[in-house]
Design an enzyme around this catalytic site. Structure first.
Site, PDB file in Angstrom:
ATOM      1  CD  GLU A 186      -2.944  -1.204   2.287  1.00 46.71           C
ATOM      2  OE1 GLU A 186      -2.679  -0.640   3.349  1.00 46.71           O
ATOM      3  OE2 GLU A 186      -4.023  -1.774   2.062  1.00 46.71           O
ATOM      4  CG  ASP A 211      -7.531  -5.402   5.368  1.00 45.89           C
ATOM      5  OD1 ASP A 211      -7.051  -5.613   6.489  1.00 45.89           O
ATOM      6  OD2 ASP A 211      -7.644  -4.270   4.869  1.00 45.89           O
ATOM      7  CD  GLU A 254      -9.713  -1.065   8.340  1.00 49.00           C
ATOM      8  OE1 GLU A 254      -8.785  -1.687   8.900  1.00 49.00           O
ATOM      9  OE2 GLU A 254      -9.629  -0.605   7.186  1.00 49.00           O
TER      10      GLU A 254
END
Ligand code: GCW
Length: 721
Positions: free
Chosen positions: A312, A386, A414
């Site tokens: 990323e 993820d 998240e």
């Protein structure tokens, strides 16, 4: 590994009697270390009979911390101070190592206490010169500190302390929190306020909270903390910041906690003035060696580095055509003289490669097995994408025989409702830890990979991405504290059961009243499955809104990276829905051991909870229930919203049985959660319906808004993103 003899289910002796009045206020600051006075007279008298006085032997900052905790805890629980003695008398609580106490030494005849290693403890009831006493001991001071916390837990959860015979030691060596905290105190994917670390006033001002943070971690056996975000800032490695890091390390050290930092791979360029960060260049090697030396001059017990590289947008060895092993070894060699470790993350997927994202980490790391220095651990997220509400376990667990693989769980929510939705995560952790990898045949569960027993790893580790911030109650949602607690408990004992952990936590944090315990247990134990059902049932994944990841966004497509979009993962079209990861598709199933390759690869045998993870399935496919896939999908989404309503009803029944402050806080959040769950359900079903072209069965309440309405929902300025 584990020789824990006490079982909460077996030895609870005192039930009933709420410990809390409804008028009580509790802001949650004390976490599970509340030590409220025991109200039940007979319980209290029994305890006071057994513990009449205390001796704490030894002299070290850790022993002082243990002494402070036990004196504070006992006097608060008993509502009276417990006298400190010099000599053993009736009812003594004797605390020390065989070295510091000759009485304790007598029980072990000069030997170290086998079976509890250097962090474990033993707590036992015994006699000394005709007196009944209780001993808390360990081979080390930190073992004693852990024993003290365990003993206080026995009282907090109202277990019998009459005939104790407990021995416990951690199943994993490195038990860490990972803070994704930036130097400006914003926390990536953090929803509980700003970072605890007040960099601008460190090292001069030591916020008392640092110590409470250390106490909480030590109470669950966490022994390391990575202070900074994996999306790293090289500045933290400069002397200005190292001085601040050292001040935090000084506060944490007595509690057995080492500090770690994230290393930005390009630091030699950014703060070192070099032209390159190529791991094979002599000046780069020298730079890191010197940097390590400098860090250890500030923090002699510095734990080491955590690194996110070539992922990323983060720099890494591949920028110079070098491998992850070459990058990791550079740092590993630098910290090795000081016993430091490097935790190198496997969360990598390439910008350029069209390969299924779920396969990339394995493809990258599997060929490097055995090529790492022996102080490197590969840190792997629980699943291959993820931290989704449900994923199969990551195929790297079981695939690396010669390189220690450690676990990374996400404690911050998240993808599971952030600080707003009630989600107890331990069932997710447990599901992963107990998945069988079949790496060495049946019985090769993930927990055996990470506790090192399957491949005899020389280092073992587990990390949780922290959910802690400077909110008064630390974690935002009052129940989210349970996820911090559970991470610690599972790090200590990766075989522990999520339900038992929840029960302990409820008893300590809320109440020992059976009705409260039963009700909260039901809510917590269903919460994760509910979250899967109203977001991404049957193996769907990555259907969240762009950027903040809070609400639904199954329609997200046409972004700079396909594998950041929802359409990439749901593959919904007229023929069906789901990601074909079988031989006819990406063949990610081949990264698992047999029989999982075949089991996952066959639509008939694939567990339905992972069906759309591995298969593209026709809308009218017949499920085991007899429903078509479309009907089953509807059923699951509606089940999810029903479950949240059920959680809400149950919670409302707790009014007056727990303190009002936390009751109302959770009650309000559950109202939002019900609303959000309905939004998730409606938005997803209406979107998938544009492909299935089938009606939502009439028996269900029909969406009260259109797909267009949901697609326009635009949450701005959510924290953490
Ligand atoms: O879960 C994703 C997050 C990123 C995070 C990344 C990672 C720290 O959306 O915010 O970056 O994973 O784990 O590196």
């Amino acid at each position: 590994m584990k020789t824990k003899i006490s079982s909460i289910a077996l030895s609870i002796i005192f039930l009933g009697l709420a410990d809390c009045k409804s008028s009580d206020k509790d802001d949650g600051y004390r976490l599970w270390l509340r030590y409220d006075q025991i109200e039940n007279e007979s319980v209290l008298n029994d305890y006071k009979q057994i513990i009449q006085n205390i001796i704490v032997t030894g002299e070290s900052p850790t022993i002082f911390a243990a002494r402070e905790e036990i004196l504070y805890g006992l006097s608060a629980l008993f509502g009276a101070e417990v006298p400190v003695n010099k000599e053993v008398k009736e009812g003594c609580l004797l605390i020390g190592t065989p070295e510091s106490s000759s009485v304790i030494n007598g029980y072990f005849k000069g030997d170290t206490i086998s079976a509890i290693g250097n962090e474990g403890y033993s707590i036992f009831s015994t006699q000394s010169e005709g007196y009944k006493i209780t001993v808390i001991t360990g081979n080390t001071d930190v073992g004693i500190l852990y024993g003290v916390f365990h003993f206080l837990k026995l009282l907090q959860t109202r277990q019998s302390i009459a005939e104790l015979n407990i021995a416990s030691k951690p199943g994993i060596q490195n038990r860490l929190l990972n803070h994704w905290d930036n130097l400006d105190r914003k926390v990536e994917r953090g929803y509980a306020g700003f970072s605890l670390w007040k960099w601008n006033t460190l090292p001069d001002y030591i916020d008392p909270r640092y110590k409470d943070y250390a106490r909480a971690n030590a109470s669950v056996g966490i022994n390391g903390t990575v202070l900074t975000n994996v999306n790293a800032n090289a500045q933290v490695l400069t002397p200005e910041y190292l001085e601040k890091v050292a001040a935090l390390a000084d506060v944490f050290r007595p509690y057995g906690i080492r500090v770690y930092l994230t290393a930005r791979f390009s630091a030699p360029i950014e703060i070192g003035g070099l032209r390159t960060a190529d791991p094979l260049q002599k000046n780069v090697i020298e730079w890191w060696n010197n940097k390590a030396k400098e860090i250890y001059s500030y923090i002699p017990d510095f734990g080491g580095f955590l690194v996110k590289a070539n992922s990323e947008g983060q720099p890494g060895p591949q920028n110079y055509g070098r491998s992850h092993a070459e990058g990791a070894n550079l740092l590993a060699r630098a910290v090795k003289p000081y016993n430091g470790i490097v935790m190198w993350r496997a969360f990598v997927y390439s910008n350029e490669e069209p390969e299924d994202r779920a396969k990339q980490a394995y493809n990258e790391f599997k060929p490097l097995d055995g090529k790492f220095e022996d102080n490197v651990l590969i840190q792997v997220k629980n699943g291959p994408i993820d931290f989704q509400p449900r994923e199969p376990f990551h195929p790297l667990f079981g695939a690396m025989e010669q390189t220690p693989v450690m676990m990374e769980f996400q404690v911050t929510q998240e993808y599971l409702g952030q600080d707003i939705h009630l989600t107890y995560l331990a069932p997710l952790y447990e599901e992963c830890l107990h998945s069988d990898t079949y790496a060495k045949g049946t019985g090769s569960e993930v927990f055996k990979v990470i506790n090192g027993s399957l491949f005899n790893y020389n280092e073992t580790g587990i990390a949780g991405v922290s959910n802690i911030g400077d909110d008064r109650n630390w974690c935002g949602h009052p129940i989210a504290q349970a996820n911090w607690y559970a991470l610690g408990q599972l790090a200590w004992d990766p075989e522990a059961a999520s339900q038992e952990i929840a029960e302990e936590w409820i008893r300590m944090t809320y109440s020992n009243n059976q009705e409260v315990i039963d009700t909260m247990l039901k809510i917590m134990m269903i919460s994760r499955e509910a979250g899967v059902n109203y977001r991404t049932p049957l193996g769907l994944h990555h259907q969240m809104a762009w950027h903040h990841h809070y609400g639904p966004g199954p329609w997200i497509k046409d972004k700079p990276r396909a594998d950041w979009t929802s359409a990439y993962y749901n593959k919904a079209d007229e023929t069906g829905i789901g990601f074909d990861r079988t031989k006819t598709g990406s063949n990610a199933v081949s990264q698992y051991f047999s029989p999982l390759t075949e089991l996952f690869g066959n639509i008939e045998t694939c567990p339905e909870e992972l069906l759309l993870w591995f298969h593209h399935v026709p809308w009218n496919y017949k499920m085991k229930s007899g429903n078509t896939l479309w009907e089953e999908l509807c059923m699951k989404y509606y089940q999810g919203t029903d479950q949240v309503r059920e959680m809400q009803t149950k919670w409302n029944s707790l009014e007056g049985k727990i303190d009002d402050e936390r009751f109302k806080h959770v009650q309000s959040l559950l109202k939002i959660q019900v609303r959000d769950a309905i939004e998730w359900r409606n938005a997803c079903l209406l979107y998938y319906q544009t492909f299935s072209k089938m009606p939502i069965p009439e028996k269900y309440e029909q969406p009260d808004q259109t797909l267009e309405y949901y697609m326009k929902v635009d949450r701005k300025y959510l924290p953490g993103s």
